[in-house]
Write a protein that holds these residues in place. Structure first.
Motif, PDB file in Angstrom:
ATOM      1  N   THR A  50     -64.742 -12.940 -18.872  1.00  0.00           N
ATOM      2  CA  THR A  50     -64.212 -14.010 -18.851  1.00  0.00           C
ATOM      3  C   THR A  50     -64.188 -14.896 -17.116  1.00  0.00           C
ATOM      4  O   THR A  50     -64.186 -15.702 -17.310  1.00  0.00           O
ATOM      5  CB  THR A  50     -62.088 -14.115 -18.539  1.00  0.00           C
ATOM      6  N   SER A  52     -63.266 -14.819 -14.737  1.00  0.00           N
ATOM      7  CA  SER A  52     -61.608 -14.740 -13.460  1.00  0.00           C
ATOM      8  C   SER A  52     -61.495 -13.107 -13.294  1.00  0.00           C
ATOM      9  O   SER A  52     -60.546 -12.292 -13.146  1.00  0.00           O
ATOM     10  CB  SER A  52     -60.341 -15.027 -14.620  1.00  0.00           C
ATOM     11  N   THR A 111     -59.644 -10.010 -26.058  1.00  0.00           N
ATOM     12  CA  THR A 111     -58.796 -11.098 -25.622  1.00  0.00           C
ATOM     13  C   THR A 111     -58.690  -9.811 -24.383  1.00  0.00           C
ATOM     14  O   THR A 111     -58.217  -9.030 -24.171  1.00  0.00           O
ATOM     15  CB  THR A 111     -57.816 -11.702 -26.198  1.00  0.00           C
TER      16      THR A 111
END
Length: 316
Positions: A50, A52, A111
């Motif tokens: 990601t 992040s 995810t």
């Protein structure tokens, strides 16, 4: 000449001749090492997929949340439920949750939501297992060897924290799925070790059939009445919060500086050396320095365990 019976009576029992403790301890060496391996790989996986730091922080918070919200209600449940089943189910459920990560990686459907759920389930299983293990330990180990057994369990955790991060970083560099496969396998090995424990792990005294909320509030009142326990839990909570944040910051900064996953794992493992030395020295220090209980503690009946630590320490 001393008779053999007299020699046996004066001989100090050996913890390592206790087959049930050895089975439990050995299985948890593997399991705790696996937790450290996947604990190192988890923030690296989130950052790689990601980019992040916030997402990595959310997943990390999900893994530590059960230790905040589930410890007190889990304590009475461990006293009421079958501890052998709690130990076994906790290992199997956590292993099943970890095994979904490499499967999702191979299918390309991983995810952050899934990682958050996996981290929470693993943390929740760790809470129940840790409480059940500490409650069952006096049923497996004689009272004279209990301080040594606790120290050996701490050494187990510290040793895994020293070796696990470098291994986690190395395995992550080989393949992103490998650290999580290793941890899932470690749960299976630990579950097999539990099958060798035959002793009755329940308390000899019957637990009062009071509502769960009353047992939880009673635990809170007991903590509040003991200044040492209250202060220790507050310090542990604050230090855990600070060190969890600092560890994630170090991982993010190291990755941005181009450090490899193996280097990051080595960096995370270095700090555990002092903890390992302290754990190994704990049994000797306990024999030399016996703490004096306060007046409120000395009036209690039996040994009490503080629910402020856990068996599978979170790394980030």
């Amino acid at each position: 000449m001393t008779a053999p019976a007299a020699q046996g009576a004066t001989e100090r029992p050996s913890l390592w001749r206790n087959r049930e403790f050895v089975a439990l301890w050995s299985g948890q060496v593997v399991s705790t090492l696996g937790a450290q391996i996947s604990g190192t790989a988890m923030p690296l996986l989130v950052l790689v997929t990601t980019g992040s730091p916030s997402a990595a922080g959310i997943v990390g918070a999900a893994g530590t949340l059960p230790f905040l919200i589930a410890h007190l209600p889990a304590g009475p449940l461990v006293d009421r439920w079958n501890r052998r089943k709690i130990l076994l189910i906790s290992q199997l459920v956590a292993g099943l949750a970890l095994s979904t990560v490499p499967i999702a990686l191979w299918l390309g459907v991983l995810t952050v939501t899934q990682l958050t759920i996996v981290a929470f389930v693993q943390g929740l299983c760790s809470v129940f297992f840790g409480l059940a293990e500490r409650a069952a330990l006096p049923m497996i180990v004689p009272a004279a060897l209990l301080p040594t057994a606790v120290a050996q369990n701490e050494a187990r955790s510290r040793g895994a924290a020293l070796a696990g991060p470098p291994l986690g970083g190395l395995l992550f560099g080989i393949d992103r799925a490998v650290p999580f496969l290793a941890d899932a396998l470690s749960y299976v090995i630990a579950s097999i070790g539990l099958l060798f424990i035959r002793s009755d792990l329940q308390n000899p005294t019957k637990t009062p059939a009071e509502p769960l909320w009353q047992a939880t509030t009673a635990g809170l009142r007991w903590i509040w009445r003991h200044p040492l326990i209250r202060a220790a839990m507050l310090l542990i909570a604050v230090s855990n919060l600070v060190f969890q944040a600092l560890t994630l910051i170090l991982v993010v900064l190291a990755q941005r500086q181009g450090a490899s996953s193996a280097t990051i794992g080595m960096m995370l493992g270095i700090y555990s050396g002092g903890g390992l030395i302290g754990a190994l020295a704990a049994s000797r220090l306990h024999r030399r320095f016996t703490p004096k209980p306060s007046s409120s503690e000395s009036t209690g009946s039996g040994l009490r365990y503080c629910p402020c630590s856990h068996s599978r320490p979170a790394l980030w």
